[in-house]
Write a protein that holds these residues in place. Structure first.
Motif, mmCIF file in Angstrom:
data_model
loop_
_atom_site.group_PDB
_atom_site.id
_atom_site.type_symbol
_atom_site.label_atom_id
_atom_site.label_comp_id
_atom_site.label_asym_id
_atom_site.label_seq_id
_atom_site.Cartn_x
_atom_site.Cartn_y
_atom_site.Cartn_z
ATOM 1 N N LEU A 12 0.816 -1.219 0.000
ATOM 2 C CA LEU A 12 0.000 0.000 0.000
ATOM 3 C C LEU A 12 0.847 1.266 0.000
ATOM 4 N N ARG A 13 2.155 1.135 0.151
ATOM 5 C CA ARG A 13 3.015 2.321 0.135
ATOM 6 C C ARG A 13 4.008 2.245 -1.036
ATOM 7 N N ASP A 14 5.012 1.386 -0.945
ATOM 8 C CA ASP A 14 5.973 1.307 -2.049
ATOM 9 C C ASP A 14 5.282 0.729 -3.281
ATOM 10 N N GLY A 15 4.403 -0.268 -3.051
ATOM 11 C CA GLY A 15 3.681 -0.882 -4.175
ATOM 12 C C GLY A 15 2.876 0.155 -4.937
ATOM 13 N N VAL A 201 15.111 -5.683 6.161
ATOM 14 C CA VAL A 201 15.657 -5.353 4.835
ATOM 15 C C VAL A 201 14.529 -4.972 3.880
ATOM 16 N N HIS A 202 14.887 -4.167 2.895
ATOM 17 C CA HIS A 202 13.909 -3.617 1.949
ATOM 18 C C HIS A 202 14.641 -3.574 0.606
ATOM 19 N N CYS A 203 14.407 -4.590 -0.227
ATOM 20 C CA CYS A 203 15.227 -4.701 -1.445
ATOM 21 C C CYS A 203 14.397 -4.415 -2.701
ATOM 22 N N HIS A 204 14.983 -3.634 -3.588
ATOM 23 C CA HIS A 204 14.335 -3.375 -4.873
ATOM 24 C C HIS A 204 14.899 -4.321 -5.927
ATOM 25 N N ASN A 205 14.105 -4.464 -7.002
ATOM 26 C CA ASN A 205 14.343 -5.575 -7.928
ATOM 27 C C ASN A 205 14.960 -5.161 -9.261
ATOM 28 N N GLY A 237 10.076 -2.892 -8.923
ATOM 29 C CA GLY A 237 9.345 -3.454 -7.793
ATOM 30 C C GLY A 237 10.213 -3.823 -6.602
ATOM 31 N N ASN A 238 9.522 -4.394 -5.614
ATOM 32 C CA ASN A 238 10.162 -4.818 -4.358
ATOM 33 C C ASN A 238 10.231 -6.339 -4.329
ATOM 34 N N ALA A 239 10.815 -6.876 -3.258
ATOM 35 C CA ALA A 239 10.821 -8.332 -3.087
ATOM 36 C C ALA A 239 9.372 -8.797 -2.977
HETATM 37 ZN ZN ZN Z 1 11.484 1.262 -1.565
#
Ligand code: ZN
Ligand code: KIV
Length: 510
Positions: A12-15, A201-205, A237-239
């Motif tokens: 709901l935030r990064d997505g 952790v917060h990983c981008h793709n 995107g994110n993980a």
């Molecule tokens: Zn992010």
């Protein structure tokens, strides 16, 4: 006892920061309910200082959700933190997530701040956030490209200031799995007070490594993973939540921890997010792709029939495939309908709306014998996103015949008026959209038209997503029907209604 791996969902935030994926408050609440049902520990509901719409959406999620912590993002500045604190004040359990960039490139070019100033601001932000809650998370943005000594210095200072979770973001998706795992291990070893916090952790793709990097971090001691349904998120995107959760669950021999996710809710969550955002899931996507459990080659089929584990490492039903049990049909009553919706987390404000939905359900049950949960979600999306004062499809005639020019005639209700138009087109959908445009004169650019079947079989409802763009504003509309031309017309009108609606998008994307 295994360690608990905290699942922090940021769909709901990064997505929502994926171009075109912005959601309304109501849509965010529906997704949040599904995440809660799934057992997500922390739901990051938005960035309250970004817009009034985002503030209201975070507030609505905070006021609704009872079993997950609700989190709001804030830059490390007082005003952002105040907005997050205010939006979250009704939550059962709230978290403020504050961040400031720590890489040389971000500090110099974006923040125009010295490293000393960054440390000072980070510490001030944590102390300020603690006026609202003890549950404060800190992220050194672009940690993946930050200098290790400086990172240790900032993190030690924010732990002293009272941060409870340290989230290490690979903001630009630059690191390699071994390197990222090593980073987490080094931080835990070198920061003297690191035992007082949980590492996240917060990983981008960007290089397709978000899940691999997250799992490498888990092996090296991270006990929270930030992720999104279907891997939605900024840029690539994110993980993906489903991949992280299922990797850890399937390889319990390898990981020293587990999540509390009820995995049978994964596929319904994926479908809900895909339906609302209009981002289809690729068929070969792990876990939630339509082909993720389909065996095509004869050798594989033969192996699976003889002994399932020859080619399957997970069971489709464990991640929610086929969990959409047939529960309702043409003979189901209003109470069964209401209680199934309630189980799906859908409740209506008025009895009148429930009655309208029940009539629509009966209509659908006449056309389609088996009604699945996905059908109910689509029905609700259709109704909820079309408020009274907006344009509604009353009727549609579409004609297509080999050798003839396709043709469509539409009748649309606008308040108490009925508007008629007809048009030819290159196909029935094109003719329908042209006819609708003769009435609306929206001048909007059609950016996306996609059709997906909601369930299997030729009697399935088709779910159509239409993305319109006008003056920099991007909106998605959805429509569902057993007739995909009708679904397309509904989706077009739904997008148009959103484009001109007074309902503010939670995160307006310009
Ligand atoms: Zn992010
Ligand atoms: O990618 C990122 O760095 C972020 C932070 C706000 C955590 O989204």
């Amino acid at each position: 006892m295994r360690d608990h791996l905290i699942i922090f969902d940021t769909t709901l935030r990064d997505g929502e920061q994926s171009p075109g994926a912005s959601m309304t408050k109501e849509e965010k609440v529906r997704i949040a309910r599904q995440l809660e049902r799934m057992g997500v520990d922390v739901i990051e509901a938005g960035f309250p200082a970004a817009s009034n719409g985002d503030f209201e959406a975070v507030k609505a999620v905070a006021d609704t959700i009872k079993d997950s912590v609700v989190c709001g993002l804030a830059r490390a500045i007082e005003n952002d933190i105040n907005r997050a604190g205010e939006a979250l004040c009704g939550a059962n359990a709230a978290r403020i997530h504050t961040f400031i960039a720590t890489s040389p490139i971000h500090m110099k070019n974006k923040l125009r701040m010295s490293p000393e100033q960054v440390v000072e601001q980070a510490v001030k932000a944590i102390k300020w956030a603690r006026r609202y809650t003890d549950n404060v998370e800190f992220s050194p943005e672009d940690a993946g490209r930050s200098e290790i000594n400086f990172l240790c210095r900032v993190l030690e200072a924010v732990i002293d200031a009272g941060a409870k979770t340290l989230n290490i973001p690979d903001t630009v998706g630059y690191t390699m799995p071994d390197q990222f795992g090593e980073l987490i291990r080094t931080l835990r070893e070198r920061i003297p007070n690191s035992d007082k916090v949980i590492f996240s952790v917060h990983c981008h793709n960007d290089l397709g490594l978000a899940v691999a990097n997250s799992l490498s971090a888990v092996i090296n001691g991270a006990r929270q993973v930030e992720c999104t349904i279907n891997g939605l998120g900024e840029r690539a995107g994110n993980a993906a939540l489903e991949e992280v959760v299922m990797a850890v669950r399937t390889r319990q021999d390898f990981f020293p921890c587990d999540t509390r996710i009820d995995t049978t809710h994964i596929v319904p969550a994926s479908k809900l997010v895909s339906g609302i955002t209009g981002f289809p899931v690729q068929p070969n996507k792990a876990i939630v792709g339509a082909n993720a459990f389909a065996h095509e080659s004869g050798i594989h089929q033969d192996g699976v029939l003889k002994h399932r584990e020859t080619y399957e490492i997970m069971r489709a039903e464990d991640v929610g495939w086929g969990a959409n049990k047939l529960l309702l049909g043409k003979h189901s009553g209003r109470n069964a309908f209401r209680s199934r919706l309630k189980e799906l987390g859908i409740e209506f404000e008025s009895e009148e709306l429930l009655n309208t939905m029940f009539v629509r359900f009966k209509d659908l049950a006449d056309k389609k014998h088996e009604i699945f949960d996905e059908d109910l979600h689509a029905l609700v999306s259709d109704e909820v996103q079309t408020p009274e004062e907006h344009y509604r499809l009353l009727s549609l005639t579409a004609h297509s015949e080999t050798g003839e020019t396709p043709f469509a005639r539409v009748v649309i209700a606008a308040g108490s008026n009925e508007l008629h138009a007809e048009s030819e087109g290159s196909g029935p959908v094109d003719a329908t959209f042209r006819a609708i445009e003769k009435i609306l004169h929206s001048g909007a650019e059609l950016q996306l038209f996609s059709v997906n079947n909601i369930t299997s079989g030729t009697d399935a409802q088709g779910e159509v997503t239409v993305r319109l763009q006008k003056s920099g504003r991007i909106v998605n509309g959805q429509g569902a029907d057993t007739d995909i031309v009708v679904a397309s017309a509904k989706a077009y009108l739904s997008a148009f209604n959103k484009l001109y609606s007074r309902l503010e998008k939670a995160h307006p994307q310009v």
